[in-house]
Design a protein around this motif. Structure first.
Motif, PDB file in Angstrom:
ATOM      1  N   PHE A  43       0.833  -1.212   0.000  1.00  0.00           N
ATOM      2  CA  PHE A  43       0.000   0.000   0.000  1.00  0.00           C
ATOM      3  C   PHE A  43       0.865   1.259   0.000  1.00  0.00           C
ATOM      4  O   PHE A  43       0.626   2.189  -0.784  1.00  0.00           O
ATOM      5  CB  PHE A  43      -0.921  -0.010   1.219  1.00  0.00           C
ATOM      6  N   ILE A  44       1.870   1.286   0.856  1.00  0.00           N
ATOM      7  CA  ILE A  44       2.748   2.464   0.943  1.00  0.00           C
ATOM      8  C   ILE A  44       3.510   2.664  -0.364  1.00  0.00           C
ATOM      9  O   ILE A  44       3.637   3.785  -0.880  1.00  0.00           O
ATOM     10  CB  ILE A  44       3.728   2.317   2.126  1.00  0.00           C
ATOM     11  N   GLY A  45       4.019   1.580  -0.933  1.00  0.00           N
ATOM     12  CA  GLY A  45       4.796   1.693  -2.166  1.00  0.00           C
ATOM     13  C   GLY A  45       3.963   2.185  -3.334  1.00  0.00           C
ATOM     14  O   GLY A  45       4.383   3.087  -4.075  1.00  0.00           O
ATOM     15  N   ALA A  46       2.769   1.613  -3.514  1.00  0.00           N
ATOM     16  CA  ALA A  46       1.919   2.018  -4.629  1.00  0.00           C
ATOM     17  C   ALA A  46       1.462   3.461  -4.475  1.00  0.00           C
ATOM     18  O   ALA A  46       1.434   4.234  -5.446  1.00  0.00           O
ATOM     19  CB  ALA A  46       0.714   1.078  -4.729  1.00  0.00           C
ATOM     20  N   THR A  47       1.101   3.840  -3.256  1.00  0.00           N
ATOM     21  CA  THR A  47       0.666   5.219  -3.005  1.00  0.00           C
ATOM     22  C   THR A  47       1.802   6.201  -3.236  1.00  0.00           C
ATOM     23  O   THR A  47       1.606   7.278  -3.816  1.00  0.00           O
ATOM     24  CB  THR A  47       0.136   5.361  -1.568  1.00  0.00           C
ATOM     25  N   THR A  48       3.006   5.843  -2.797  1.00  0.00           N
ATOM     26  CA  THR A  48       4.174   6.698  -3.000  1.00  0.00           C
ATOM     27  C   THR A  48       4.476   6.887  -4.485  1.00  0.00           C
ATOM     28  O   THR A  48       4.786   8.004  -4.929  1.00  0.00           O
ATOM     29  CB  THR A  48       5.399   6.102  -2.294  1.00  0.00           C
ATOM     30  N   ALA A  49       4.398   5.805  -5.249  1.00  0.00           N
ATOM     31  CA  ALA A  49       4.670   5.898  -6.689  1.00  0.00           C
ATOM     32  C   ALA A  49       3.723   6.887  -7.355  1.00  0.00           C
ATOM     33  O   ALA A  49       4.148   7.752  -8.135  1.00  0.00           O
ATOM     34  CB  ALA A  49       4.536   4.516  -7.330  1.00  0.00           C
ATOM     35  N   PHE A  50       2.435   6.789  -7.043  1.00  0.00           N
ATOM     36  CA  PHE A  50       1.447   7.672  -7.663  1.00  0.00           C
ATOM     37  C   PHE A  50       1.590   9.111  -7.169  1.00  0.00           C
ATOM     38  O   PHE A  50       1.552  10.067  -7.962  1.00  0.00           O
ATOM     39  CB  PHE A  50       0.042   7.152  -7.359  1.00  0.00           C
ATOM     40  N   PHE A  51       1.788   9.295  -5.872  1.00  0.00           N
ATOM     41  CA  PHE A  51       1.892  10.643  -5.299  1.00  0.00           C
ATOM     42  C   PHE A  51       3.126  11.373  -5.825  1.00  0.00           C
ATOM     43  O   PHE A  51       3.051  12.556  -6.211  1.00  0.00           O
ATOM     44  CB  PHE A  51       1.945  10.556  -3.775  1.00  0.00           C
ATOM     45  N   ALA A  52       4.269  10.687  -5.863  1.00  0.00           N
ATOM     46  CA  ALA A  52       5.507  11.333  -6.310  1.00  0.00           C
ATOM     47  C   ALA A  52       5.437  11.679  -7.792  1.00  0.00           C
ATOM     48  O   ALA A  52       5.911  12.741  -8.220  1.00  0.00           O
ATOM     49  CB  ALA A  52       6.699  10.421  -6.032  1.00  0.00           C
ATOM     50  N   ALA A  53       4.848  10.792  -8.599  1.00  0.00           N
ATOM     51  CA  ALA A  53       4.715  11.086 -10.030  1.00  0.00           C
ATOM     52  C   ALA A  53       3.805  12.286 -10.252  1.00  0.00           C
ATOM     53  O   ALA A  53       4.076  13.142 -11.099  1.00  0.00           O
ATOM     54  CB  ALA A  53       4.171   9.867 -10.762  1.00  0.00           C
ATOM     55  N   SER A  54       2.719  12.378  -9.488  1.00  0.00           N
ATOM     56  CA  SER A  54       1.806  13.523  -9.608  1.00  0.00           C
ATOM     57  C   SER A  54       2.502  14.816  -9.212  1.00  0.00           C
ATOM     58  O   SER A  54       2.270  15.869  -9.818  1.00  0.00           O
ATOM     59  CB  SER A  54       0.573  13.305  -8.731  1.00  0.00           C
ATOM     60  N   GLY A 178       0.005   1.716 -10.182  1.00  0.00           N
ATOM     61  CA  GLY A 178       1.208   1.563 -10.995  1.00  0.00           C
ATOM     62  C   GLY A 178       0.961   1.909 -12.450  1.00  0.00           C
ATOM     63  O   GLY A 178       1.811   2.523 -13.104  1.00  0.00           O
ATOM     64  N   LEU A 179      -0.214   1.541 -12.961  1.00  0.00           N
ATOM     65  CA  LEU A 179      -0.565   1.866 -14.336  1.00  0.00           C
ATOM     66  C   LEU A 179      -0.739   3.372 -14.518  1.00  0.00           C
ATOM     67  O   LEU A 179      -0.217   3.962 -15.478  1.00  0.00           O
ATOM     68  CB  LEU A 179      -1.843   1.130 -14.730  1.00  0.00           C
ATOM     69  N   TYR A 180      -1.458   4.011 -13.598  1.00  0.00           N
ATOM     70  CA  TYR A 180      -1.630   5.470 -13.671  1.00  0.00           C
ATOM     71  C   TYR A 180      -0.287   6.178 -13.528  1.00  0.00           C
ATOM     72  O   TYR A 180      -0.026   7.188 -14.193  1.00  0.00           O
ATOM     73  CB  TYR A 180      -2.593   5.950 -12.593  1.00  0.00           C
ATOM     74  N   THR A 181       0.573   5.639 -12.673  1.00  0.00           N
ATOM     75  CA  THR A 181       1.899   6.230 -12.492  1.00  0.00           C
ATOM     76  C   THR A 181       2.717   6.148 -13.778  1.00  0.00           C
ATOM     77  O   THR A 181       3.433   7.090 -14.140  1.00  0.00           O
ATOM     78  CB  THR A 181       2.651   5.511 -11.359  1.00  0.00           C
ATOM     79  N   ALA A 182       2.617   5.023 -14.480  1.00  0.00           N
ATOM     80  CA  ALA A 182       3.336   4.872 -15.750  1.00  0.00           C
ATOM     81  C   ALA A 182       2.853   5.900 -16.770  1.00  0.00           C
ATOM     82  O   ALA A 182       3.658   6.467 -17.526  1.00  0.00           O
ATOM     83  CB  ALA A 182       3.149   3.454 -16.288  1.00  0.00           C
ATOM     84  N   ILE A 183       1.547   6.172 -16.787  1.00  0.00           N
ATOM     85  CA  ILE A 183       1.008   7.175 -17.709  1.00  0.00           C
ATOM     86  C   ILE A 183       1.527   8.568 -17.346  1.00  0.00           C
ATOM     87  O   ILE A 183       1.968   9.331 -18.222  1.00  0.00           O
ATOM     88  CB  ILE A 183      -0.531   7.142 -17.683  1.00  0.00           C
TER      89      ILE A 183
END
Length: 294
Positions: A43-54, A178-183
């Motif tokens: 949960f922490i990793g996926a949330t971090t990936a999306f938040f940092a990319a945003s 992860g998919l949204y982060t890749a976009i």
């Protein structure tokens, strides 16, 4: 953490900020027997990936964009550990080291060429002056966003497949983020390249009239813009080869089925290992095949 560009390249690519990921990998026997902690890590990793990319999407400092992309890619590695695929996490870490160092050193070449200016809003049309640097930054950006058959593609694509084939709520959560982060990664990577090299010529306007603290305008010629030194480009060329070919040549070594590369250094419970499902995702499972007993 802010610092000189070569230091940033080293820290973000291979040492300090990735030490936590390596610690999780080496502590795999501890995490494997505590499923709730694995869920929390995912949960922490996926949330971090999306938040940092945003966050990186909204930055104007070229080094800050690349720094937030590091934080985003660390999120991928962390939730990959939470999904009990530690070897894949280290594979992405090693791939990330090459194209992230390439991105930072390319950004450093740009910053040095225009008198230490890091604000991308003051860039523009640098493709005419820095074609080699533009190519290096483009290669690093393509690898970062996971363009097919570059280094980042082999690890990032498999991380998403691993998350999807977990068939759990937390696996679906990490897959979607992860998919949204890749976009988002593709968007801000192309944004950096477009603003820096392809937009209208804001750089010359910036050099022509630059306001200093005593309100005096002084004039600078665009001839100050120059490519980096030959030794710098030797480093960039080596990193670009790693960003293009490393994933292809090291895939079987890190995450290949049946290899003994990891020996006993990584422990994964059999019920947590979905490598085979992800590798052959979309094909009928062995249980679905009709076996002729005759």
């Amino acid at each position: 953490m802010e610092g000189p560009t070569p230091v940033s390249a080293l820290i973000h690519a291979a040492t300090m900020v990735t030490a936590g990921v390596f610690l999780l990998i080496r502590c795999s026997p501890l995490f494997e027997f505590v499923p709730n902690v694995l869920t929390f890590v995912t949960f922490i990793g996926a949330t971090t990936a999306f938040f940092a990319a945003s966050t990186g999407l909204m930055q104007q400092d070229i080094k800050r964009v690349i720094a937030y992309s590091t934080c985003s890619q660390l999120g991928y590695m962390i939730f990959c550990c939470g999904l009990s695929n530690y070897n894949l996490s280290l594979f992405h870490l090693s791939n990330h080291a090459f194209f992230k160092a390439l991105l930072f050193l390319s950004a450093g070449a740009i910053i040095h060429s225009i008198q230490n200016e890091q604000d991308m809003r003051k860039y523009g049309n640098l493709l005419l002056f820095l074609p080699i640097t533009a190519f290096m930054l483009f290669v690093g950006s393509m690898a970062l966003m996971g363009f097919p058959f570059l280094t980042g593609f082999y690890s990032k694509d498999f991380i998403l497949e691993i998350a999807l084939t977990k068939f759990t709520i937390i696996g679906l959560y990490s897959y979607l983020l992860g998919l949204y982060t890749a976009i988002i990664t593709a968007i801000y990577s192309l944004r950096v390249f477009y603003i820096t090299f392809l937009t209208t010529n804001n750089t010359l306007n910036f050099f022509k009239y630059k306001k200093v603290t005593n309100s005096v305008h002084y004039k600078k010629d665009h001839t100050y813009i120059h490519e980096a030194s030959f030794t710098t480009y030797i480093t960039l060329i080596i990193l670009s080869f790693g960003s293009i070919f490393l994933g292809f040549f090291s895939k079987e070594l890190f995450i290949g089925l049946g290899n003994s590369f990891w020996n006993q250094s990584i422990f994964i419970l059999p019920q947590h290992n979905n490598h085979l499902n992800a590798e052959f995702f979309g094909l009928p499972s062995f249980n679905d095949l009709e076996i002729n007993e005759e």
